[in-house]
Design a protein around this motif. Structure first.
Motif, PDB file in Angstrom:
ATOM      1  N   LYS B 258     -27.727  56.426   8.375  1.00  0.00           N
ATOM      2  CA  LYS B 258     -28.529  57.261   9.448  1.00  0.00           C
ATOM      3  C   LYS B 258     -28.539  57.086  10.141  1.00  0.00           C
ATOM      4  O   LYS B 258     -29.391  57.626  11.248  1.00  0.00           O
ATOM      5  CB  LYS B 258     -29.822  57.929   8.886  1.00  0.00           C
ATOM      6  N   TRP B 259     -28.019  55.890  10.938  1.00  0.00           N
ATOM      7  CA  TRP B 259     -28.278  54.986  12.536  1.00  0.00           C
ATOM      8  C   TRP B 259     -26.621  55.537  12.837  1.00  0.00           C
ATOM      9  O   TRP B 259     -26.037  55.200  11.693  1.00  0.00           O
ATOM     10  CB  TRP B 259     -28.251  54.198  12.247  1.00  0.00           C
ATOM     11  N   ASN B 260     -26.636  55.652  13.808  1.00  0.00           N
ATOM     12  CA  ASN B 260     -25.366  55.939  14.731  1.00  0.00           C
ATOM     13  C   ASN B 260     -25.851  55.099  15.749  1.00  0.00           C
ATOM     14  O   ASN B 260     -26.377  54.975  16.586  1.00  0.00           O
ATOM     15  CB  ASN B 260     -25.059  57.236  14.933  1.00  0.00           C
ATOM     16  N   ILE B 261     -24.815  54.017  16.524  1.00  0.00           N
ATOM     17  CA  ILE B 261     -24.723  53.676  17.566  1.00  0.00           C
ATOM     18  C   ILE B 261     -23.202  53.004  18.335  1.00  0.00           C
ATOM     19  O   ILE B 261     -22.423  52.901  17.201  1.00  0.00           O
ATOM     20  CB  ILE B 261     -25.516  51.969  16.858  1.00  0.00           C
ATOM     21  N   HIS B 262     -23.422  53.279  19.249  1.00  0.00           N
ATOM     22  CA  HIS B 262     -22.905  53.058  20.202  1.00  0.00           C
ATOM     23  C   HIS B 262     -22.631  51.307  20.163  1.00  0.00           C
ATOM     24  O   HIS B 262     -23.795  51.199  21.167  1.00  0.00           O
ATOM     25  CB  HIS B 262     -21.837  53.145  21.281  1.00  0.00           C
ATOM     26  N   GLY B 264     -21.894  48.177  22.907  1.00  0.00           N
ATOM     27  CA  GLY B 264     -20.852  47.455  23.451  1.00  0.00           C
ATOM     28  C   GLY B 264     -20.860  45.790  24.064  1.00  0.00           C
ATOM     29  O   GLY B 264     -21.374  45.471  22.997  1.00  0.00           O
ATOM     30  N   PHE B 265     -20.867  45.549  24.761  1.00  0.00           N
ATOM     31  CA  PHE B 265     -20.555  44.405  25.121  1.00  0.00           C
ATOM     32  C   PHE B 265     -19.582  44.117  26.606  1.00  0.00           C
ATOM     33  O   PHE B 265     -19.145  44.802  27.157  1.00  0.00           O
ATOM     34  CB  PHE B 265     -19.101  43.823  24.064  1.00  0.00           C
ATOM     35  N   ASN B 266     -20.901  43.085  27.238  1.00  0.00           N
ATOM     36  CA  ASN B 266     -20.067  42.675  28.786  1.00  0.00           C
ATOM     37  C   ASN B 266     -20.565  41.337  29.034  1.00  0.00           C
ATOM     38  O   ASN B 266     -21.303  40.765  28.461  1.00  0.00           O
ATOM     39  CB  ASN B 266     -20.637  43.182  29.889  1.00  0.00           C
ATOM     40  N   TYR B 267     -20.032  40.905  30.075  1.00  0.00           N
ATOM     41  CA  TYR B 267     -19.798  39.595  30.386  1.00  0.00           C
ATOM     42  C   TYR B 267     -20.907  38.806  30.863  1.00  0.00           C
ATOM     43  O   TYR B 267     -21.734  38.201  29.846  1.00  0.00           O
ATOM     44  CB  TYR B 267     -19.032  38.560  31.831  1.00  0.00           C
ATOM     45  N   ARG B 268     -22.175  39.991  31.153  1.00  0.00           N
ATOM     46  CA  ARG B 268     -23.273  39.556  30.840  1.00  0.00           C
ATOM     47  C   ARG B 268     -24.492  39.253  30.381  1.00  0.00           C
ATOM     48  O   ARG B 268     -25.196  37.926  29.688  1.00  0.00           O
ATOM     49  CB  ARG B 268     -23.748  40.026  33.051  1.00  0.00           C
ATOM     50  N   GLU B 269     -24.986  40.322  29.232  1.00  0.00           N
ATOM     51  CA  GLU B 269     -26.030  40.973  28.733  1.00  0.00           C
ATOM     52  C   GLU B 269     -25.066  40.666  27.391  1.00  0.00           C
ATOM     53  O   GLU B 269     -25.865  39.959  26.249  1.00  0.00           O
ATOM     54  CB  GLU B 269     -25.828  42.339  28.737  1.00  0.00           C
ATOM     55  N   GLY B 270     -23.888  40.151  27.376  1.00  0.00           N
ATOM     56  CA  GLY B 270     -24.097  40.252  25.480  1.00  0.00           C
ATOM     57  C   GLY B 270     -23.722  41.680  25.290  1.00  0.00           C
ATOM     58  O   GLY B 270     -22.910  42.519  25.468  1.00  0.00           O
ATOM     59  N   ILE B 271     -23.406  41.495  23.919  1.00  0.00           N
ATOM     60  CA  ILE B 271     -23.995  42.943  23.506  1.00  0.00           C
ATOM     61  C   ILE B 271     -25.081  44.174  23.761  1.00  0.00           C
ATOM     62  O   ILE B 271     -25.649  43.238  23.838  1.00  0.00           O
ATOM     63  CB  ILE B 271     -24.330  42.984  21.773  1.00  0.00           C
ATOM     64  N   VAL B 272     -24.828  45.293  24.306  1.00  0.00           N
ATOM     65  CA  VAL B 272     -25.601  46.405  24.271  1.00  0.00           C
ATOM     66  C   VAL B 272     -24.590  47.113  23.453  1.00  0.00           C
ATOM     67  O   VAL B 272     -23.953  47.932  22.756  1.00  0.00           O
ATOM     68  CB  VAL B 272     -24.408  46.545  26.552  1.00  0.00           C
ATOM     69  N   LEU B 273     -26.393  48.267  23.215  1.00  0.00           N
ATOM     70  CA  LEU B 273     -26.048  48.823  22.248  1.00  0.00           C
ATOM     71  C   LEU B 273     -27.024  50.294  22.623  1.00  0.00           C
ATOM     72  O   LEU B 273     -27.750  50.171  23.518  1.00  0.00           O
ATOM     73  CB  LEU B 273     -27.176  48.902  21.421  1.00  0.00           C
ATOM     74  N   ASN B 274     -25.803  51.453  22.446  1.00  0.00           N
ATOM     75  CA  ASN B 274     -26.279  52.485  23.435  1.00  0.00           C
ATOM     76  C   ASN B 274     -26.055  53.931  22.389  1.00  0.00           C
ATOM     77  O   ASN B 274     -25.287  54.062  21.429  1.00  0.00           O
ATOM     78  CB  ASN B 274     -24.591  52.591  24.258  1.00  0.00           C
ATOM     79  N   ASN B 275     -26.691  55.010  22.801  1.00  0.00           N
ATOM     80  CA  ASN B 275     -27.261  56.031  22.375  1.00  0.00           C
ATOM     81  C   ASN B 275     -27.578  56.009  20.861  1.00  0.00           C
ATOM     82  O   ASN B 275     -26.468  56.146  19.777  1.00  0.00           O
ATOM     83  CB  ASN B 275     -25.452  56.776  22.589  1.00  0.00           C
ATOM     84  N   ILE B 276     -28.143  55.611  20.710  1.00  0.00           N
ATOM     85  CA  ILE B 276     -28.500  54.866  18.750  1.00  0.00           C
ATOM     86  C   ILE B 276     -28.945  56.586  18.637  1.00  0.00           C
ATOM     87  O   ILE B 276     -30.490  57.051  19.315  1.00  0.00           O
ATOM     88  CB  ILE B 276     -29.439  53.659  19.527  1.00  0.00           C
ATOM     89  N   THR B 277     -29.360  56.664  17.233  1.00  0.00           N
ATOM     90  CA  THR B 277     -29.739  57.561  16.742  1.00  0.00           C
ATOM     91  C   THR B 277     -29.985  57.634  15.871  1.00  0.00           C
ATOM     92  O   THR B 277     -29.201  56.499  15.192  1.00  0.00           O
ATOM     93  CB  THR B 277     -29.181  59.290  16.901  1.00  0.00           C
ATOM     94  N   PHE B 278     -30.716  58.339  14.949  1.00  0.00           N
ATOM     95  CA  PHE B 278     -31.337  58.004  13.249  1.00  0.00           C
ATOM     96  C   PHE B 278     -31.193  59.885  12.721  1.00  0.00           C
ATOM     97  O   PHE B 278     -31.696  60.691  13.531  1.00  0.00           O
ATOM     98  CB  PHE B 278     -32.434  58.013  13.048  1.00  0.00           C
ATOM     99  N   ASN B 279     -30.353  60.304  11.785  1.00  0.00           N
ATOM    100  CA  ASN B 279     -30.426  61.418  11.101  1.00  0.00           C
ATOM    101  C   ASN B 279     -31.218  61.025  10.097  1.00  0.00           C
ATOM    102  O   ASN B 279     -30.996  61.215   9.154  1.00  0.00           O
ATOM    103  CB  ASN B 279     -28.661  60.781  10.439  1.00  0.00           C
ATOM    104  N   ASP B 280     -32.518  62.470  10.976  1.00  0.00           N
ATOM    105  CA  ASP B 280     -33.099  62.698   9.900  1.00  0.00           C
ATOM    106  C   ASP B 280     -33.399  63.880   9.361  1.00  0.00           C
ATOM    107  O   ASP B 280     -33.530  64.801   9.481  1.00  0.00           O
ATOM    108  CB  ASP B 280     -34.571  62.363  10.680  1.00  0.00           C
ATOM    109  N   LYS B 281     -32.729  63.754   8.251  1.00  0.00           N
ATOM    110  CA  LYS B 281     -32.808  64.909   7.482  1.00  0.00           C
ATOM    111  C   LYS B 281     -31.293  66.086   7.639  1.00  0.00           C
ATOM    112  O   LYS B 281     -31.952  67.195   7.891  1.00  0.00           O
ATOM    113  CB  LYS B 281     -34.032  65.769   6.968  1.00  0.00           C
ATOM    114  N   GLY B 282     -30.467  65.817   8.195  1.00  0.00           N
ATOM    115  CA  GLY B 282     -30.018  66.894   8.676  1.00  0.00           C
ATOM    116  C   GLY B 282     -30.024  66.446  10.703  1.00  0.00           C
ATOM    117  O   GLY B 282     -28.848  67.673  11.654  1.00  0.00           O
TER     118      GLY B 282
END
Lengths: 687, 687
Positions: B258-262, B264-282
């Motif tokens: 149910k999670w959907n996540i982009h 990303g990664f950059n030289y500075r922060e390392g992992i970047v998680l974008n547009n995190i959504t949760f599919n709540d019963k559709g």
């Protein structure tokens, strides 16, 4: 009767090795105790028959020289309830086959057993006044089989005192036998007399709340399948140990990764860990004499009568052992599991056994340590393993999952997961909760509450003479610009030694990341010159929110401070008192009384016990309903200045390359790069 | 050159689908950027070529309607250093193949790259004054190949300012190439000029500390084998996923439970998680627009000169991405792993790739929820699974293992494990550490320090209009005995809305178990009538111990409070400023400046960013040496009043029996007992 005892005794010796002095009573020992008590004092109902733990002095003498010292004798601690509710405390000497103490204890109520809890619902369903109250809420008499109750100890109700054995019945309804009753709380509260098995009073709120009309909010399989079905996208994760476990059991003594621990269990605390030692390069060093969850209290925050009575002492009033689940492979634990059973007595005096009460297993624990040299990619990475000794108990609506975890680096961790179901109360449509609770489902009010656990730490850091220090991370002296602190960056660990129990009553301080050190000041680390110690690191340490002088504050003295320290005494195991149900808190039993008695006694460099209260404050939300996702808590005991280096360096690395190995590999391959480790996780050691 | 660009462009389109607008620049995109910059501005050295993230408004428009909206264009954020150390900030439009911004930025120093760090040791070994200082400590000139240095940014040294690009060289010695140099710290500190590649100064302490004479304290395989060998009693635990992983990757977008996540990664922060959504019963519900570790600072607590300079901003001064490890199956992660690489630019302008920079895997996570009815043993027990997205970076001596964890119940967890090696300084025999450090091995002083991380939370709780509340668990009004609080047990969650950035500067309060809620006040939970929210639960929140007005306090403004809140601005990603090395803190860059500029602007019900600083204070002990067992930290983001019930109820249970199923089974077997679940952990669903 004598013949019968001989027979029992023979059976034990013929089939099992002699018990370790700290082993719980076996079923046959319980049978022996019951027979001895019955012979002299029948008729009685049995409340508890449990190991009367050996005096520490006797245990230490035996542990120091087991070959030439007789083991401390086997004794049973007995609680019985005789007719007219008379409570008897007794001790049975199992070696002499003799009742050596038997004493009527007036004005106390021992633990409420599962059997006693089971009585209440049946009586409620038949009681005319309860039937009448159900009718007022819209439940006809013919539906009384759909009325349920969670029987709770009454806490303390000044109208009824301590002499009559009571329970309060938190009332619910199930439209169908498989529906969760916590969606249908009823607004009244019958009081049950355990002696007469009758309802003696019903607390009825001034404003009535008819039976909830909302559809059931269920979590059972059928309901999930009807409301969209189960997820189908979870692929299996298999955890296997083809060569079995890495630990050895000698009776109830476990040997794992330099740790050696006796695993006890009793009806009250559940798991008790004794004589914990760590083999430090061949030197077996004492760490803890005894660790257990000794008590807990769950105060609810709604001041409206009679909700103040909801403040269960789940260990002292019901027993974390008595309520323990029988565990199952693949459900509660994964991998290669070693289970242990637990033997108890029932009311009628028969020994009973909970199969698989304790689960012992190992888990992979991620990276233990890692370092890569940025110059050349020379690397070491070592994976960690942990040992988990756990049990789970069900306290009416709630589940407590207790995990005692041992790490290869000498850390001891206590994890508790809270799950199960919220205690609920009824709410009329549009009614204001006044902030004392949350409407988690239409008509369902889940009250604010705290879960406060008392961890009893009886340490033996390189011996019994230990000292407790409070440690605060504080700024150094000297203002910014001063010679001593020009840039303002000075900070250090401020240590405060506790010399008396009164001084040691201390609270958590998040500002200073406060910890407490359990130190042996007689032994300094050879390098740091600081006393060897274990540090208590605990971050979930809310204040006791019930106010000073109030009912919970008086009854749960242990929860007034994050840390109390007492001088060791054999009898002091139960920080809210030996018999907790219906204590008034006047005086406060257990810790406050012991501290009052010894307020100026030295706790410096002597045998001490540290009592740590931690937990969390729970403001419910709909996510917690109808069954709550597990909420975790962690307490750590970490070795500091105890070892002279990282004690887990000898755990085989998953991958290790020194600079010269990197250079040699590069020279060989000609590519300047280091061959990568094997992908199967096996050790890659280049020598 | 135009031909060459066309060719690159063709290669990209022929072999890969078009990138997601938030995907990091590919190696070929980096090559294109470099070529465009070179064409116009050569000669330059490249410091960073990274995705210039699309404006949020453009992203939201595209995410709302990807079919009919053109994706935001691909742009590169470029930092170059031209001759004479002139720093240029630029932007390249990759669609137009055009340098759209190019600006000389005086008085700043961009991130110190690994290549620049690698320069210093070589120069030190050849510098006559360094050789002289080594001689004073007892190292002859012919042993200069045994002298090492960990080059650190200089922090800020008022004697040298910000215009000259500097590093400080923390000096060490290795008797043998495979020995750990951290056992042999040297007492002086050369200052390196990156432009001239020369040592411009050496800080020499008033009291000298000759080379440590203690034997090596090593952790490599040979040394462990020579000192007792490895443990041989750990049996394997195999973790296998025969059907593969439970997630799907669409480019860098992961779909799991149910999670959907982009990702990303950059030289500075390392992992970047974008547009995190949760599919709540559709219903796909936005949760977080962007999550990252945005900055950190590691202040050391020894006030003696020049140790105040040790306060590394590991992300802003070196780059968590640049320092990222290449990970290996079985070493860093177990099970079925999905890896992702990371592409960067090097100084000369070539694209480079770190293989396996990001590890994505699942783990069993124990019990998700459980309840047993004490009446009849009807039970449900469901096991949890978690998704872990991780990377590990090495900052000279230390290792930081960063785990972004997603749970089935909607919880997001950030775990950080600290491991690697203590920063060490030399200590004479018998010398007092004055409490600023610990002698972890003879002659080795490990200074007190803090690790303070800044978690940047850009939320989208059911949309971009969010509001932050501070939540404290407090006692209710009314003294004990009063009508409103007779028993003193009233308590509730006191919520304080933050309306301006100045109001929102808030500290942790352990006494009230303080949390912060990220709420959408426009959307109330249908049952609780409370705003939907995610709650920040963080318990390792030490105060910034360097004093107000001091060097670290000025430079690390983000660390002054546990929580800051700002109104969203596209440009505000770096809470200690865009270019961190050698900032003086006058003025304080990043957060303090943004808050000053917008101090009274409304942050109520608008697009906000929450900056959370957490971490720990580390007083070293010998157990942490010569390599430190991992020390964990956890931050939770928990849904509260966000879902209308436990969102994980549809995870298939391991075992489930309703009361009627228990009764049916008992009737069938005639034994009154419930058949036990299967031992293999497979689901046992009786319908």
């Amino acid at each position: 009767m004598v013949d019968r005892l001989k027979q029992l005794s023979f059976q034990v010796s013929a089939t099992t090795p002699p018990p370790h002095p700290l082993d719980p009573l076996s079923a046959s020992e319980i049978d022996t105790v019951v027979a001895l008590i019955r012979e002299k004092y029948a008729p009685v109902n049995f409340n508890a028959v449990s190991l009367d733990e050996p005096r520490k002095a006797d245990m230490l003498a035996w542990l120091a020289n087991p070959e030439n010292t007789p083991p401390p004798g086997r004794r049973a601690d007995v609680v019985c309830i005789a007719p007219q509710g008379k409570v008897y405390d007794g001790v049975v000497d199992l070696d002499k086959k003799e009742v050596v103490e038997w004493k009527h204890t007036p004005g106390v109520q021992p633990i409420i057993t599962m059997e006693e809890l089971q009585d209440v619902e049946h009586i409620c369903r038949q009681d005319p006044k309860v039937i009448e109250q159900c009718g007022i809420l819209g439940i006809p008499p013919e539906d009384m089989n759909k009325v349920y109750c969670d029987p709770w100890t009454i806490g303390y109700d000044e109208r009824f005192g301590s002499n009559v054995r009571l329970q309060q019945a938190l009332m619910y309804y199930r439209p169908h036998v498989d529906d969760s009753q916590y969606g249908y709380p009823l607004d009244f509260c019958p009081i049950f007399n355990a002696e007469t098995k009758s309802i003696i009073h019903i607390d009825i709120p001034p404003v009535r709340r008819p039976l909830n009309k909302a559809p059931p909010n269920n979590y059972h399989v059928k309901s999930i399948e009807e409301s969209g079905g189960y997820r189908t996208d979870i692929k299996p994760i298999n955890i296997t140990q083809p060569e079995g476990v890495s630990f050895k059991m000698n009776g109830r003594v476990i040997d794992w990764q330099k740790w050696n621990i006796h695993i006890g269990f009793n009806y009250r605390e559940g798991i008790v860990l004794n004589n914990i030692t760590f083999n430090d390069k061949g030197n077996v060093r004492p760490v803890m004499y005894r660790l257990s969850l000794a008590e807990m209290v769950v105060p609810y925050g709604n001041p409206e009568h009679p909700h103040q009575r909801k403040h269960a002492f789940d260990l002292g009033e019901y027993g974390g052992g008595y309520m323990t689940n029988s565990l199952s492979l693949g459900c509660d634990c994964k991998g290669a599991i070693h289970y242990m059973d637990a033997a108890f007595v029932n009311r009628a005096g028969a020994s009973t056994v909970i199969k698989n009460a304790i689960c012992i297993h190992e888990e992979d624990a991620g990276i233990l340590f890692k370092h890569t040299d940025f110059r050349d990619d020379s690397t070491i990475v070592t994976r960690a393993r942990k040992l988990v000794i756990s049990h789970i108990f069900t306290a009416a609506n709630y589940e407590y999952c207790v995990y005692w975890i041992f790490h290869q680096d000498g850390t001891i961790q206590l994890d508790i997961k809270l799950t199960g179901i919220l205690n609920t109360y009824s709410l009329n449509p549009g009614e204001d909760t006044h902030g004392w609770g949350t409407e988690v489902y239409p008509g369902v009010n889940a009250h604010n509450h705290q879960h406060l656990f008392c961890l009893r730490i009886d340490p033996q850091i390189d011996g019994q003479e230990n000292t407790i220090f409070q440690v605060d991370a504080v700024r150094g002296p000297g203002e910014v610009g001063s010679a001593e602190n020009k840039y303002g960056n000075a900070f250090y660990a401020q240590k405060t030694k506790f010399t008396t129990p009164v001084e040691a009553m201390s609270d958590y301080n998040g500002d200073t990341s406060r910890t407490w050190e359990i130190a042996n000041t007689n032994k300094l680390n050879p390098y740091s010159k600081k006393p060897v110690c274990y540090k208590l690191v605990s971050r979930e340490v809310p204040k006791l929110l019930p106010k000073e002088g109030g009912l919970v504050w008086k009854r749960a003295g242990f929860a007034r401070h994050a840390v109390h320290v007492t001088k060791y005494a054999d009898s002091q195991l139960h920080p809210a008192g030996r018999h907790v149900p219906q204590t008034s808190g006047e005086p406060s039993m257990g810790l406050p009384m012991w501290i009052q008695e010894t307020s100026t006694e030295s706790i410096d460099n002597t045998d001490v016990v540290l009592w740590h209260t931690f937990g969390l404050t729970h403001f419910p939300s709909p996510e917690d309903f109808p069954v709550m996702p597990a909420e975790p808590m962690t307490v750590l005991l970490r070795p500091r200045n105890f070892f002279d280096r990282n004690p887990a360096l000898d755990v085989p690395p998953s991958y290790a390359r020194t600079p010269s190995q990197v250079a040699a590999a590069a020279a060989k391959s000609g590519c300047g790069c280091d061959p990568k480790p094997k992908g199967d996780g096996s050790s890659v050691l280049v020598k």
